[in-house]
Write a protein that holds these residues in place. Structure first.
Motif, PDB file in Angstrom:
ATOM      1  N   ASN A 114     -21.887  -3.817  36.162  1.00 14.38           N
ATOM      2  CA  ASN A 114     -23.339  -2.932  35.244  1.00 14.38           C
ATOM      3  C   ASN A 114     -24.108  -2.110  35.544  1.00 14.38           C
ATOM      4  OD1 ASN A 114     -23.061  -6.040  34.577  1.00 14.38           O
ATOM      5  ND2 ASN A 114     -24.734  -6.518  35.972  1.00 14.38           N
ATOM      6  N   ASN A 123     -21.692  -0.007  33.127  1.00 18.42           N
ATOM      7  CA  ASN A 123     -21.834  -0.133  31.640  1.00 18.42           C
ATOM      8  C   ASN A 123     -23.736   0.645  31.523  1.00 18.42           C
ATOM      9  OD1 ASN A 123     -19.522  -1.293  31.839  1.00 18.42           O
ATOM     10  ND2 ASN A 123     -20.372  -3.715  32.047  1.00 18.42           N
ATOM     11  N   LEU A 124     -23.996   0.345  32.441  1.00 16.51           N
ATOM     12  CA  LEU A 124     -25.664   0.680  32.197  1.00 16.51           C
ATOM     13  C   LEU A 124     -25.066   2.138  31.243  1.00 16.51           C
ATOM     14  CD1 LEU A 124     -28.428   0.386  31.401  1.00 16.51           C
ATOM     15  CD2 LEU A 124     -29.375   1.075  33.331  1.00 16.51           C
ATOM     16  N   ARG A 166     -23.861   2.942  28.319  1.00 20.09           N
ATOM     17  CA  ARG A 166     -25.116   3.215  27.094  1.00 20.09           C
ATOM     18  C   ARG A 166     -26.542   4.322  26.843  1.00 20.09           C
ATOM     19  NH1 ARG A 166     -21.191   0.305  26.924  1.00 20.09           N
ATOM     20  NH2 ARG A 166     -21.622  -2.288  26.358  1.00 20.09           N
ATOM     21  N   ARG A 204     -33.564  -0.879  24.903  1.00 17.71           N
ATOM     22  CA  ARG A 204     -32.961  -1.670  25.206  1.00 17.71           C
ATOM     23  C   ARG A 204     -31.629  -1.335  24.572  1.00 17.71           C
ATOM     24  NH1 ARG A 204     -37.237  -4.819  23.162  1.00 17.71           N
ATOM     25  NH2 ARG A 204     -38.541  -5.912  24.897  1.00 17.71           N
ATOM     26  N   ASN A 223     -26.150  -4.709  25.090  1.00 18.29           N
ATOM     27  CA  ASN A 223     -25.382  -5.857  25.959  1.00 18.29           C
ATOM     28  C   ASN A 223     -25.952  -6.076  27.080  1.00 18.29           C
ATOM     29  OD1 ASN A 223     -23.677  -7.265  24.704  1.00 18.29           O
ATOM     30  ND2 ASN A 223     -21.990  -5.446  24.898  1.00 18.29           N
ATOM     31  N   ILE A 224     -27.099  -5.257  27.344  1.00 13.72           N
ATOM     32  CA  ILE A 224     -28.478  -5.587  28.725  1.00 13.72           C
ATOM     33  C   ILE A 224     -29.988  -5.736  28.823  1.00 13.72           C
ATOM     34  CG2 ILE A 224     -28.788  -3.860  30.364  1.00 13.72           C
ATOM     35  CD1 ILE A 224     -26.504  -2.248  30.085  1.00 13.72           C
ATOM     36  N   LYS A 257     -32.205  -6.218  29.889  1.00 13.49           N
ATOM     37  CA  LYS A 257     -33.637  -5.594  30.815  1.00 13.49           C
ATOM     38  C   LYS A 257     -33.845  -4.181  30.272  1.00 13.49           C
ATOM     39  CE  LYS A 257     -35.788  -4.718  35.301  1.00 13.49           C
ATOM     40  NZ  LYS A 257     -35.043  -5.043  36.427  1.00 13.49           N
TER      41      LYS A 257
END
Length: 186
Positions: free
Chosen positions: A57, A60-61, A64, A99, A102-103, A105
């Protein structure tokens, strides 16, 4: 270290553009996204085809956040966990909460700029003041602050983006208002 590396990369971009502009026929641009946290690193795949790299994660973040640079019209973005670890030698300002795809929070995003950024103290102070007004639904005040900031710092991409959001909220006041921006893509 990652933030310093990002600033150094951005510092090399003009020299790279000087070399490659005649070949590419347009300047190169890039965006850097940095996130801090736990990640797994190792080989993935099969015995015939595998790849060594980071997973999880946190990674991935970061990806993004890198993609968010194009929507916020800036070059170097960091998340709240990264921002909390940098010291005052970095020039950084809070840009917004978003936002991302796919995440679930929301993520706090901060812009980091190199030393000598044109108009920096004013850009930081006035942008953050306008962001506070925007989050309080004071769209006219935010627009006025951002319009004045754009006059002083015409190249300030994040100020232009927030000004656009504030004007759109004045035209079509959203009910209910959510200051968290749902980014349109990766």
């Amino acid at each position: 270290l990652a933030c310093r590396a990002g600033i150094d990369i951005l510092g090399m971009l003009p020299k790279l553009n000087e070399k490659w502009l005649p070949i590419l026929k347009e300047p190169m641009g890039l965006g850097i996204g940095i996130n801090s946290g736990i990640a797994r690193v190792g080989n993935t795949g099969s015995h015939r085809k595998f790849k060594y790299g980071p997973l999880g994660n946190t990674v991935n973040l970061a990806s993004r956040v890198q993609g968010a640079t194009k929507y916020l019209k800036t070059k170097l973005l960091v998340t709240g966990p990264t921002y909390s670890q940098i010291d005052s030698s970095f020039h950084a300002r809070r840009l917004c909460q978003v936002r991302v795809v796919n995440i679930a929070k929301p993520v706090d995003l901060y812009e980091v700029v190199p030393e000598g950024y044109p108009g920096w103290p004013l850009a930081k102070q006035e942008y953050e003041r306008a962001l506070t007004e925007f989050e309080r639904k004071n769209f006219r005040i935010a627009s006025r602050i951002l319009g004045n900031l754009r006059a002083e710092c015409p190249e300030d991409g994040p100020a232009l983006v927030l000004l656009s959001r504030a004007v759109n909220c004045m035209v079509d006041e959203p009910h209910p208002f959510d200051p968290i921006w749902d980014l349109p893509g990766k």
